[in-house]
Design an enzyme around this catalytic site. Structure first.
Site, mmCIF file in Angstrom:
data_model
loop_
_atom_site.group_PDB
_atom_site.id
_atom_site.type_symbol
_atom_site.label_atom_id
_atom_site.label_comp_id
_atom_site.label_asym_id
_atom_site.label_seq_id
_atom_site.Cartn_x
_atom_site.Cartn_y
_atom_site.Cartn_z
ATOM 1 N N GLU A 151 -1.535 30.229 -47.199
ATOM 2 C CA GLU A 151 -1.687 30.993 -45.963
ATOM 3 C C GLU A 151 -1.913 30.073 -44.768
ATOM 4 O O GLU A 151 -1.353 30.296 -43.682
ATOM 5 C CB GLU A 151 -2.838 31.986 -46.131
ATOM 6 C CG GLU A 151 -2.469 33.113 -47.091
ATOM 7 C CD GLU A 151 -3.656 33.951 -47.562
ATOM 8 O OE1 GLU A 151 -3.422 35.015 -48.156
ATOM 9 O OE2 GLU A 151 -4.810 33.533 -47.340
ATOM 10 N N ASP A 280 -18.202 35.181 -57.078
ATOM 11 C CA ASP A 280 -17.561 33.905 -57.432
ATOM 12 C C ASP A 280 -18.380 33.056 -58.388
ATOM 13 O O ASP A 280 -17.837 32.185 -59.066
ATOM 14 C CB ASP A 280 -17.318 33.072 -56.165
ATOM 15 C CG ASP A 280 -16.282 33.698 -55.253
ATOM 16 O OD1 ASP A 280 -15.865 34.825 -55.528
ATOM 17 O OD2 ASP A 280 -15.896 33.054 -54.263
ATOM 18 N N ALA A 296 -12.462 39.403 -53.757
ATOM 19 C CA ALA A 296 -13.307 40.470 -53.216
ATOM 20 C C ALA A 296 -13.358 41.726 -54.088
ATOM 21 O O ALA A 296 -14.453 42.246 -54.344
ATOM 22 C CB ALA A 296 -12.849 40.818 -51.798
#
Length: 408
Positions: A151, A280, A296
């Site tokens: 990204e 995480d 998430a």
């Protein structure tokens, strides 16, 4: 939130005062969004939840034998239940000295510093009379071909090709080099090979140089070493690995090689059913034997699950194992370019980008935040301009210090 209207005294402790939506950090780092668009004050989120106390502090040690947490401020807090959701940080695989030259992207401060460095690089390239120095300033290296790296690289290339070209007169921003380096044979290894290949094609069409099966051997103030080749640049972002906070070691329970705590099926730690690890930092496998990813949707599901265990007072021997419901994976490469896998279905291109946009806006906290992000994206989609290209005075010294190496 799962413990709302429950007769408990809930204390939330965080070293910042805000909840952060990490999946969009790269958009702050690349001027698409402002920090306030992806962060929200914790107190504001929970202002109507009367059983919550919020304290800004940092946990340093857990004394499980005493059911006590120690904090950086010397505060001590006793608990009946402890939920540890401290996330992860970047791992440099034993090369800690690389961090000062190649920052990671985990916090708002990280994103702002990377953004300022990116913007300052163009400003300094415009101001120099040296062609070689300008080329060095306009070379950007992203290390790590996971979603964050992909990204970032795609967006950096878009900025150069579509946004910055109209803003400068003495340099040609379209000559910017963006390199994405990945040690594995392909990028986005968590995705099917067909989608990984599509993402690589999209990156190349944007002008990104994708180097797979390429291992970084050194990073210093002059650039990145890959084997016998040196890439001269001061614009390096690390997105190659994760580690977990050292505080988890004080729990005295087994951890994997990324320092995640190996938890029981109910997300508690061995020998202490009152201590839970979620997000995480938790190492747990799904019903198919696959490691649950640190994303998430998984963290949200785990939070709701643990909240219900506490709410209902379920004793350890009656707890049903946590079951993860895979809602798919998504990554965006640039404007109208993305990949997604949902169940057995694979998507790419504009449709995947629309799905990605909808899901990420839906997960943001606060109506105002969602509205502003949608408006920013619409503005960007139509005009290809990014409105958050400001270099704040408070960070100029740090950025100037890093970029001064380019003059050497």
């Amino acid at each position: 939130r799962s413990l709302k209207n429950v007769n408990v005294k809930l204390t939330i402790i965080d070293k910042t005062n805000h909840h952060l939506f990490q999946p969009l950090l790269y958009q702050v780092a690349t001027s698409a969004l402002a920090p306030r668009d992806i962060a929200y004050p914790i107190r504001e989120i929970l202002k109507k939840q009367k059983n919550v106390i919020v304290i800004m502090d940092e946990a340093t040690e857990v004394l499980t034998s005493e059911k006590t947490v120690l904090f950086k401020s010397d505060r001590r807090l006793e608990y009946d239940y402890l939920i540890v959701a401290v996330g992860s940080k970047q791992s440099y695989f034993g090369n800690k000295d690389w961090e000062k030259f190649a920052p990671g992207l985990k916090t708002l401060n990280d994103a702002v510093k990377i953004n300022h460095q990116l913007l300052k690089a163009y400003e300094m390239a415009e101001a120099t009379d040296s062609r070689s120095q300008a080329d060095r300033l306009l070379t950007f290296v992203v290390i790590g071909g996971g979603p964050t790296g992909v990204e970032l690289a795609g967006t950096m290339a878009e900025i150069a090709q579509k946004t910055m070209t109209r803003n400068f007169r003495l340099i040609d921003p379209s000559r910017t080099r963006v390199l994405l380096i990945e040690a594995a044979p392909r990028i986005l290894t968590a995705y099917p090979e067909s989608l990984s290949k599509k993402a690589e094609e999209d990156l190349k069409s944007l002008g990104v140089t994708v180097l797979t099966s390429t291992k970084v051997t050194d990073i210093d103030e002059f650039g990145v070493q890959i084997g016998s080749k040196k890439i001269f640049t001061n614009n390096i972002v690390w997105a190659a690995g994760n580690d977990c906070p050292a505080m988890l070691k004080t729990l005295g329970v087994p951890q994997d090689r990324e320092s995640r705590v190996i938890v029981n099926p109910d997300l508690s730690i061995p020998g202490h059913p009152e201590v839970f690890i979620i997000g995480d930092s938790a190492h747990i496998k799904d019903q198919n034997g696959n490691l649950i990813p640190g994303i998430a949707p998984a963290a949200i599901q785990q939070g709701k699950y643990v909240g219900q265990l506490i709410k209902k007072g379920v004793p350890p021997h009656n707890r049903k194992p946590f079951r993860y419901h895979d809602k798919g994976l998504m990554a965006t490469i640039g404007k109208a370019r993305a990949i997604a896998i949902i169940g057995k279905f694979e998507f790419s291109g504009f449709l995947a980008w629309c799905l990605w946009s909808f899901v990420h806006v839906a997960f943001l906290v606060g109506f105002r935040t969602r509205s502003f992000v949608m408006l920013e994206w619409m503005f960007w989609y139509i005009t290809e301009r990014r409105s958050s290209r400001l270099i704040y005075e408070s960070d100029r010294r740090d950025v100037d210090s890093n970029l001064n190496h380019s003059r050497q």
